[in-house]
Design a protein around this motif. Structure first.
Motif, PDB file in Angstrom:
ATOM      1  N   LEU B 245       1.138  -1.266   0.118  1.00 56.33           N
ATOM      2  CA  LEU B 245      -0.258  -0.174   0.256  1.00 56.33           C
ATOM      3  C   LEU B 245       1.454   1.527  -0.091  1.00 56.33           C
ATOM      4  O   LEU B 245       0.900   2.358  -0.703  1.00 56.33           O
ATOM      5  CB  LEU B 245      -0.982   0.158   0.868  1.00 56.33           C
ATOM      6  N   PHE B 246       1.499   0.953   0.847  1.00 54.48           N
ATOM      7  CA  PHE B 246       3.262   2.342   0.836  1.00 54.48           C
ATOM      8  C   PHE B 246       3.652   2.654  -0.173  1.00 54.48           C
ATOM      9  O   PHE B 246       3.697   3.412  -0.601  1.00 54.48           O
ATOM     10  CB  PHE B 246       3.316   2.274   1.932  1.00 54.48           C
ATOM     11  N   GLY B 247       4.001   1.846  -0.864  1.00 53.87           N
ATOM     12  CA  GLY B 247       5.042   1.805  -2.474  1.00 53.87           C
ATOM     13  C   GLY B 247       4.125   2.140  -3.454  1.00 53.87           C
ATOM     14  O   GLY B 247       4.484   1.950  -3.825  1.00 53.87           O
ATOM     15  N   ALA B 439       8.465  -0.569   1.878  1.00 51.77           N
ATOM     16  CA  ALA B 439       9.500  -0.984   3.110  1.00 51.77           C
ATOM     17  C   ALA B 439      10.913  -0.075   2.725  1.00 51.77           C
ATOM     18  O   ALA B 439      11.682   0.488   3.736  1.00 51.77           O
ATOM     19  CB  ALA B 439      10.903  -1.992   3.376  1.00 51.77           C
ATOM     20  N   ALA B 440      11.320   0.131   1.586  1.00 57.93           N
ATOM     21  CA  ALA B 440      12.339   0.977   1.081  1.00 57.93           C
ATOM     22  C   ALA B 440      12.045   2.498   1.257  1.00 57.93           C
ATOM     23  O   ALA B 440      12.613   3.541   1.861  1.00 57.93           O
ATOM     24  CB  ALA B 440      12.989   1.274  -0.271  1.00 57.93           C
ATOM     25  N   TYR B 441      10.876   2.703   0.558  1.00 56.87           N
ATOM     26  CA  TYR B 441      10.459   4.199   1.216  1.00 56.87           C
ATOM     27  C   TYR B 441      10.057   4.645   2.220  1.00 56.87           C
ATOM     28  O   TYR B 441      10.476   5.952   2.849  1.00 56.87           O
ATOM     29  CB  TYR B 441       8.769   4.353   0.366  1.00 56.87           C
ATOM     30  N   ALA B 442       9.610   3.944   3.240  1.00 58.92           N
ATOM     31  CA  ALA B 442       9.454   3.889   4.869  1.00 58.92           C
ATOM     32  C   ALA B 442      11.150   3.990   5.146  1.00 58.92           C
ATOM     33  O   ALA B 442      10.805   4.879   5.790  1.00 58.92           O
ATOM     34  CB  ALA B 442       8.721   2.855   5.075  1.00 58.92           C
ATOM     35  N   PHE B 449      16.848   9.864   3.745  1.00 55.44           N
ATOM     36  CA  PHE B 449      16.657   9.525   2.304  1.00 55.44           C
ATOM     37  C   PHE B 449      16.458  10.631   1.695  1.00 55.44           C
ATOM     38  O   PHE B 449      16.360  11.066   0.596  1.00 55.44           O
ATOM     39  CB  PHE B 449      16.557   8.479   2.139  1.00 55.44           C
ATOM     40  N   TRP B 450      15.295  10.327   1.739  1.00 54.91           N
ATOM     41  CA  TRP B 450      13.772  10.505   1.105  1.00 54.91           C
ATOM     42  C   TRP B 450      12.860  11.977   1.593  1.00 54.91           C
ATOM     43  O   TRP B 450      12.934  12.021   3.822  1.00 54.91           O
ATOM     44  CB  TRP B 450      13.007  10.088   0.967  1.00 54.91           C
ATOM     45  N   HIS B 451      12.459  13.067   1.848  1.00 58.71           N
ATOM     46  CA  HIS B 451      11.769  13.846   2.587  1.00 58.71           C
ATOM     47  C   HIS B 451      10.347  13.928   3.244  1.00 58.71           C
ATOM     48  O   HIS B 451      10.070  14.418   4.092  1.00 58.71           O
ATOM     49  CB  HIS B 451      12.386  15.812   2.074  1.00 58.71           C
ATOM     50  N   VAL B 453       6.783  11.991   2.129  1.00 62.28           N
ATOM     51  CA  VAL B 453       5.656  11.565   0.982  1.00 62.28           C
ATOM     52  C   VAL B 453       5.200  12.024  -0.491  1.00 62.28           C
ATOM     53  O   VAL B 453       4.996  11.258  -1.617  1.00 62.28           O
ATOM     54  CB  VAL B 453       3.690  11.321   2.037  1.00 62.28           C
ATOM     55  N   GLU B 454       4.924  13.231  -0.934  1.00 63.02           N
ATOM     56  CA  GLU B 454       5.160  14.426  -1.695  1.00 63.02           C
ATOM     57  C   GLU B 454       5.943  13.712  -2.482  1.00 63.02           C
ATOM     58  O   GLU B 454       5.983  13.487  -3.900  1.00 63.02           O
ATOM     59  CB  GLU B 454       4.768  15.535  -1.974  1.00 63.02           C
ATOM     60  N   GLU B 455       7.349  13.286  -2.338  1.00 59.65           N
ATOM     61  CA  GLU B 455       8.840  13.567  -2.669  1.00 59.65           C
ATOM     62  C   GLU B 455       8.270  11.626  -3.756  1.00 59.65           C
ATOM     63  O   GLU B 455       8.887  11.541  -4.697  1.00 59.65           O
ATOM     64  CB  GLU B 455       9.920  13.242  -1.551  1.00 59.65           C
ATOM     65  N   LEU B 456       7.687  10.914  -2.750  1.00 61.11           N
ATOM     66  CA  LEU B 456       7.728   9.949  -3.142  1.00 61.11           C
ATOM     67  C   LEU B 456       6.655   9.759  -4.145  1.00 61.11           C
ATOM     68  O   LEU B 456       6.784   8.296  -5.642  1.00 61.11           O
ATOM     69  CB  LEU B 456       7.594   9.007  -1.779  1.00 61.11           C
ATOM     70  N   ARG B 457       5.594  10.078  -3.887  1.00 64.41           N
ATOM     71  CA  ARG B 457       4.824  10.032  -5.320  1.00 64.41           C
ATOM     72  C   ARG B 457       5.075  11.102  -6.556  1.00 64.41           C
ATOM     73  O   ARG B 457       4.783  10.328  -7.300  1.00 64.41           O
ATOM     74  CB  ARG B 457       3.416  11.272  -4.669  1.00 64.41           C
TER      75      ARG B 457
END
Lengths: 254, 498
Positions: B245-247, B439-442, B449-451, B453-457
């Motif tokens: 779900l997160f990925g 899991a990597a995102y989290a 490393f990432w700031h 959730v917008e950066e992830l999106r």
């Protein structure tokens, strides 16, 4: 033990020649390719037909691989199977190259797109799976034709239509191009189908070393070419992806 | 500064894998090792936790070596894991008291009925969001306490410790006894509101608090690894479906993903309040980022999806490989009026009828194997629609698109059928390994490393998209027929069966 049995070697050579998807060959053609008397080849074909390994087309008299053999080894890979096996590697090729990825197989002288991964920039794109594209004017097609010179000959005989000023339409030129593709292991289409569009492809081989598909990236000439030829970093991404899929299909024993 | 990477361990049911991701969330290398399934008796499924720990160490080392990296190049490790699988180990020696009990293990079948008693299967549902079922960890712990000699007194003083696979790995890596909210939420022992162990649930299940790990957010630095990975921060843990779900970057209420495998799991983000289902869906924690409030989800699982294709291949033999079903299904233009309801062991969400069995409805002399292949694929699409409708009604938000992953996404005919029957776009992301990516995102978020959730999106990209292309009247007729077929499955099992 004695050495190899000559007639089995010859039968194997015949089956190998017939194992491209569109290959239907007459006795004379087979005899010519193998450098054997027609009578010898005919005898072997009759035996192979009896066990169901080859079938003769009633109208043309040409031979093709028989249903029994298809069931045993599946001489060409089902396109849906190929997509399944190539899913992860084609995604990773799209991510690394930043371009869209397609996988194609030869189908009645054209390239059938069996898989398509969008260019990873979230622009509006539509799936092209199921589309047929001309073989002589695309990188995928050149890779597939280079591995199947009989299909190339059939295509050339039917005429090579022009799509852009860059399209190869002369039979001799196409033959030379395919020789080059076979020698270096990859192909490019430099604006040969659509002006401004370039594609780069490499062959996917199965465990018998037979080319069963081609994997390609495509995009604008500004991004894919440098100094008049395909960018070497992109070429190696494509070749690595092709090797990875081939390895999964059992082509490379490591 | 040289390029840095994130490592992600997916401790799954069949294998343990490690994927290394770069800053643009692209896979740099993969390593995978399968582990043994141990079947001591019919219905029992176990793993050797020591074997899994060895495999995890191996795949991390191997993935690093393949990418020509060292531990110093990696900023954090995230863990995602098969859910509910239960290990109990000795606090002093670190040795498991027996093999891990896998989530599929049925040994607690009798126990869960006993625990329900006069209250029935929903006895604990209000507090933990789950019905009593053999999958969940709580009954498995109880079974161990009842059946392993001398275990209960040792559990009561905390000499032995419980953990799901995340806890077991974090214990081995960092020497700390913790779990994350998503894994704790699958024990039936965690209160969904407080996100802590619940005395009433512990009492009801008969599990002592002293053996339980501390419940932490899904992403924070739990500790630093020792041994060969010395200094590597372990910074995330999520159950596999939650990680997916997160990925899939389902960060907003109404965002949903479905993972299509042997069975399928549909999870929808419902925001910061747990939503109680009126349709038998599970209420679960989606994820919890550090000190932020938890994000909840509804979960609907479909027991038989890819399993039906496997059945069609192995038991009926009309296809030689799972992929060939698409070729066979495309030999015809439609299902010819044929519907296949694979209620092999009853109907699950949203019907919950254990007396149902499978049917093929609408058979005529016209139906050939191509129509059957279509019906097999469409069964997955229609079952998804039933779960989506239940979710829409429970959550009060309408699904606007479905993000998909898993092996069955290679089947384009199925993906198109899904878009057609759901009447929403179906989207496949470019990284198919969504639990590992999650899991990597989290872990990457936890260490900066990432700031956000917008950066992830922004990093999430479509690999393919299928748009609805079915006339509404055809869709509604199809759904009507599907429901009529479903109605024909119930009341099949009689008292004297089995």
């Amino acid at each position: 033990m004695s050495g190899p049995i000559q007639s089995i070697e010859r039968a194997a050579a015949i089956l190998r020649l017939l194992s491209g998807r569109n290959r239907r060959l007459g006795v004379a053609q087979l005899a010519g390719e193998l450098g054997l008397p027609k009578g010898t080849v005919h005898g072997i074909l009759r035996t192979l037909a009896m066990v169901g390994f080859v079938e003769q087309d009633e109208e043309t008299g040409k031979y093709q691989l028989g249903a029994a053999l298809l069931h045993m080894g599946s001489s060409y890979l089902d396109g849906n199977e190929l997509r399944t096996r190539a899913l992860n590697w084609s995604d990773s090729l799209a991510a690394r190259s930043g371009e869209s990825v397609r996988i194609g197989t030869l189908h009645d002288g054209k390239v059938l797109v069996v898989h398509h991964v969008f260019r990873p920039d979230d622009s509006r794109q539509a799936l092209e799976v199921g589309a047929l594209v001309p073989a002589h004017a695309t990188a995928m097609g050149k890779v597939l034709l280079a591995a199947n010179r009989y299909a190339a000959a059939e295509l050339t005989a039917a005429g090579l239509p022009r799509f852009t000023p860059g399209t190869i339409t002369a039979p001799g030129e196409l033959a030379a191009e395919l020789d080059g593709v076979l020698a270096r292991g990859w192909a490019a289409d430099a604006e040969e189908l659509v002006v401004g569009e370039v594609s780069v492809a490499a062959p996917i081989d199965d465990r018998r070393g037979i080319t069963v598909g081609a994997i390609a990236i495509s995009g604008p000439v500004e991004r894919l070419m440098a100094n008049g030829s395909a960018r070497s970093d992109l070429v190696s991404f494509v070749r690595e992806a092709a090797r990875a899929v081939s390895r999964d299909l059992g082509a490379i024993p490591w | 500064m040289s390029e840095r990477f994130i490592a992600s361990v997916d401790q799954g049911t069949a294998s343990s894998r490690c994927l290394i991701f770069d800053q643009r969330a692209r896979v740099v290398s993969v390593s995978q090792v399968e582990h043994q399934h141990i079947f001591p008796r019919p219905g029992w499924v176990e793993h050797d936790p020591e074997e899994i720990w060895r495999n995890v160490q191996h795949v991390v080392a191997d993935a690093l070596a393949t990418a020509q990296l060292t531990v110093a190049d990696v900023v954090a490790l995230g863990i995602t894991n098969q859910r509910e699988t239960t290990v109990v180990w000795d606090r002093t020696t670190g040795e498991p008291v027996q093999n891990a009990i896998n989530w599929q293990d049925m040994r607690t079948d009798h126990l869960v009925r006993e625990l329900g008693g006069e209250h029935g299967g929903d006895r604990f549902r209000e507090r933990c969001g789950l019905p009593l079922a053999t999958y969940f960890s709580g009954p498995k712990i109880r079974w161990l306490l009842d059946h392993v000699g001398g275990l209960r007194p040792r559990a009561e003083v905390g000499e032995v410790l419980f953990g799901t696979m995340d806890s077991w790995l974090i214990w081995k890596l960092c020497g700390r006894h913790v779990t994350d909210v998503t894994n704790a939420g699958r024990t039936m022992l965690m209160n969904l509101e407080t996100l802590d162990w619940d005395d009433e649930l512990l009492d009801g299940m008969g599990v002592p608090r002293a053996m339980l790990p501390e419940i932490r957010p899904s992403m924070e630095v739990y500790g630093e690894a020792g041994g060969a990975l010395a200094g590597l921060p372990v910074a995330a843990a999520l159950g596999d479906q939650h990680a997916a779900l997160f990925g899939q970057t389902c960060f907003a209420p109404g965002d949903a993903k479905c993972t299509y495998g042997t069975g399928s799991f549909l999870l929808m983000n419902t925001g910061q309040q747990p939503v109680r289902s009126a349709n038998g869906l599970l209420t679960t924690v989606g994820y919890k980022i550090g000190d932020e409030p938890a994000t909840y989800a509804l979960e609907g699982s479909i027991a038989v999806t890819g399993a039906l294709v496997q059945w069609f291949r192995d038991k009926i033999g009309l296809i030689g490989s799972a992929s060939e079903i698409e070729t066979l299904a495309r030999s015809v233009d439609n299902n010819g009026g044929c519907y296949f309801v694979p209620a092999f062991s009853g109907l699950f969400a949203p019907h919950w009828r254990s007396d149902a069995r499978g049917v093929i409805a609408g058979l005529t002399g016209y139906i050939d194997k191509g129509h059957l292949a279509r019906a097999v694929l469409e069964a997955t699409a229609w079952q998804t629609r039933e779960v989506v409708e239940a979710m829409n009604s429970d959550a009060g938000v309408e699904l606007t698109s479905l993000k998909v992953d898993g092996g069955m996404t290679a089947n384009h005919l199925l993906m198109q059928s899904l878009a057609d029957v759901l009447d929403v776009p179906v989207v496949r992301p470019i990284v198919a390994e969504t639990p590992s990516l999650g899991a990597a995102y989290a872990a990457g978020l936890a260490v900066g490393f990432w700031h956000d959730v917008e950066e992830l999106r922004a990093q999430w990209h479509k690999a393919a998209e299928w748009l609805p292309a079915m006339e509404p009247v055809v869709r509604e007729k199809g759904y009507r027929k599907w429901r009529k077929a479903v109605a024909r499955t119930v009341d099949w099992v009689d008292d004297d069966d089995e």
